[in-house]
Design a protein around this motif. Structure first.
Motif, PDB file in Angstrom:
ATOM      1  N   LEU A   6      -9.227  12.026 -22.267  1.00  0.00           N
ATOM      2  CA  LEU A   6      -7.888  12.648 -21.935  1.00  0.00           C
ATOM      3  C   LEU A   6      -8.002  12.979 -20.470  1.00  0.00           C
ATOM      4  O   LEU A   6      -6.819  13.317 -20.131  1.00  0.00           O
ATOM      5  N   ARG A   7      -9.044  12.804 -19.863  1.00  0.00           N
ATOM      6  CA  ARG A   7      -9.215  13.323 -18.566  1.00  0.00           C
ATOM      7  C   ARG A   7      -8.087  13.105 -17.438  1.00  0.00           C
ATOM      8  O   ARG A   7      -7.506  13.949 -16.764  1.00  0.00           O
ATOM      9  N   PRO A   8      -7.433  11.867 -17.605  1.00  0.00           N
ATOM     10  CA  PRO A   8      -6.558  11.337 -16.653  1.00  0.00           C
ATOM     11  C   PRO A   8      -5.322  12.344 -16.723  1.00  0.00           C
ATOM     12  O   PRO A   8      -4.370  12.234 -15.758  1.00  0.00           O
ATOM     13  N   ASN A   9      -4.929  12.936 -17.970  1.00  0.00           N
ATOM     14  CA  ASN A   9      -3.785  13.667 -17.745  1.00  0.00           C
ATOM     15  C   ASN A   9      -4.251  15.061 -18.938  1.00  0.00           C
ATOM     16  O   ASN A   9      -3.451  15.536 -19.668  1.00  0.00           O
ATOM     17  N   GLU A  10      -5.299  15.682 -18.565  1.00  0.00           N
ATOM     18  CA  GLU A  10      -5.828  16.787 -19.522  1.00  0.00           C
ATOM     19  C   GLU A  10      -4.968  18.138 -19.379  1.00  0.00           C
ATOM     20  O   GLU A  10      -4.710  18.688 -20.359  1.00  0.00           O
TER      21      GLU A  10
END
Ligand SMILES: [Fe+2]
Ligand SMILES: [Fe+2]
Length: 375
Positions: free
Chosen positions: A60-64
């Protein structure tokens, strides 16, 4: 909520008609009879399952940050005290004439099944990915909470008409469609956003035309649709966390397909049930046009392409689907022997397949051209 949609193969091989309602025994509000579920057709809501391991492994890091913010909104549970029945429901069902009653119960059943379908999928997702992907699992748990509330509220309204859906039976007996995670994103995103536009459009119309408010459940639609809007925003953020799901040629083709499938299914079903909309003082076609335009516009915020709904050919194509569907229903109701029915139906199935293919091949609109400001 989760709505039905038409997979490509099914369009050619299945019947687009709405399900005939079996005459069900009717009980009383205090002892409602269990209603036989409507026969599964391409137009009835589906239940979904997916690849849970792939969901659990999602990065999810790209839009966490955005997902975390959405989860925080879910935690606030704005509608915790919203779905409480009041005295307005007492005796409201008795005021409906038999014809309106019939179409209204169909509407309640369909909506309840859609909401419940969302509940099952979200609940199962939250359960299965809990250990490996706690943020995603928590979001799904909050959405399952909302959908359970929506389904339960609708089912209570069915009880006002002496009927009840056996949701436990549906859970174990209905067929589940397996979609890989990306398709779940497209399908559920569209279901949530189209659900938002459907509920808010009815709510605003009835606000202007209170004499058409045939049942108190519509008073609850404004806050209700905000739940659906937040659910849609969650999938928007989730797709942005998985950029491959909304960029590139494959994504463009699948987004087109899902938009078309969802819009065509809704249009055909709603026109076939136009009596329900008439009872609310709405024209089914005008209503659907508005809902489709709005959902298409909203989808451009995340989908790489959307449909060219300004092109009259789009609406002409939908109308041809409506006519094929009517011919299919007519063949079904004809009382002819099964092989003869089949022969009568074949050309209309083929015509549906061809029409869907033509609609699918219409040039889409790139979203950055459609909504440059929000992208
Ligand atoms: Fe819902
Ligand atoms: Fe929802």
């Amino acid at each position: 909520m989760i709505r039905a949609m038409v997979p490509p193969a099914a369009t050619a091989s299945s019947n687009l008609q709405s399900s005939p309602q079996a005459p069900a025994p009717v009980g009383t509000p205090s002892a409602p009879a269990v209603k036989d579920p409507a026969k599964d057709t391409i137009l009835t809501p589906r239940f979904y399952t997916t690849d849970f391991d792939a969901m659990a492994a999602m990065d999810l890091r790209p839009n966490e940050a955005e997902l975390e913010a959405i989860c925080e909104e879910f935690r606030k549970d704005y509608n915790r005290h919203h779905f409480v029945r009041n005295a307005e429901f007492d005796g409201a069902a008795d005021k409906l004439d038999p014809e309106t009653r019939k179409v209204f119960v169909e509407f309640l059943e369909q909506s309840c099944t859609s909401e419940f379908s969302g509940f099952l999928l979200y609940k199962e997702l939250s359960r299965r990915i809990k250990e490996k992907n706690p943020l995603l699992a928590e979001c799904f748990a909050h959405m399952a909470r909302d959908e359970a509330r929506h389904a339960g509220f609708l089912n209570k309204s069915m009880a006002d008409f002496g009927l009840q859906l056996d949701l436990g039976f549906l859970t174990s007996h209905k067929a589940y469609t397996h979609f890989k995670p990306e398709y779940i994103f497209y399908a559920t995103y569209l279901s949530e956003k189209i659900g938002y536009w459907r509920y808010i459009t009815i709510f605003r119309h009835l606000e202007q035309n209170p004499e058409s408010k045939i049942f108190p459940i519509f008073n609850f639609f404004e806050n209700w649709c905000q739940d659906e809007n937040r659910h849609g925003d969650f999938f928007d953020a989730l797709m942005k966390a998985q950029p491959k799901s909304v960029t590139g040629l494959r994504a463009r083709l699948w987004c087109r397909f899902f938009l078309l499938a969802v819009f065509a299914t809704m249009y055909v079903r709603d026109v076939a049930r136009k009596e329900f909309y008439e009872a609310l003082g709405l024209d089914a076609r005008t209503y659907d046009e508005l809902v489709i335009r709005k959902t298409n516009e909203t989808s451009a915020r995340v989908f790489p392409v959307v449909l060219d709904v300004e092109n009259p050919r789009f609406w002409e194509g939908l109308e041809r689907l409506v006519r094929n569907n009517a011919a299919l229903s007519e063949a079904d109701d004809s009382g002819a022997p099964a092989p003869l029915k089949l022969i009568r139906k074949l050309p209309h199935w083929a015509a549906n397949g061809l029409e869907m293919a033509k609609l699918f091949l219409m040039a889409p609109i790139r979203s950055e051209r459609f909504q440059p400001a929000v992208r």
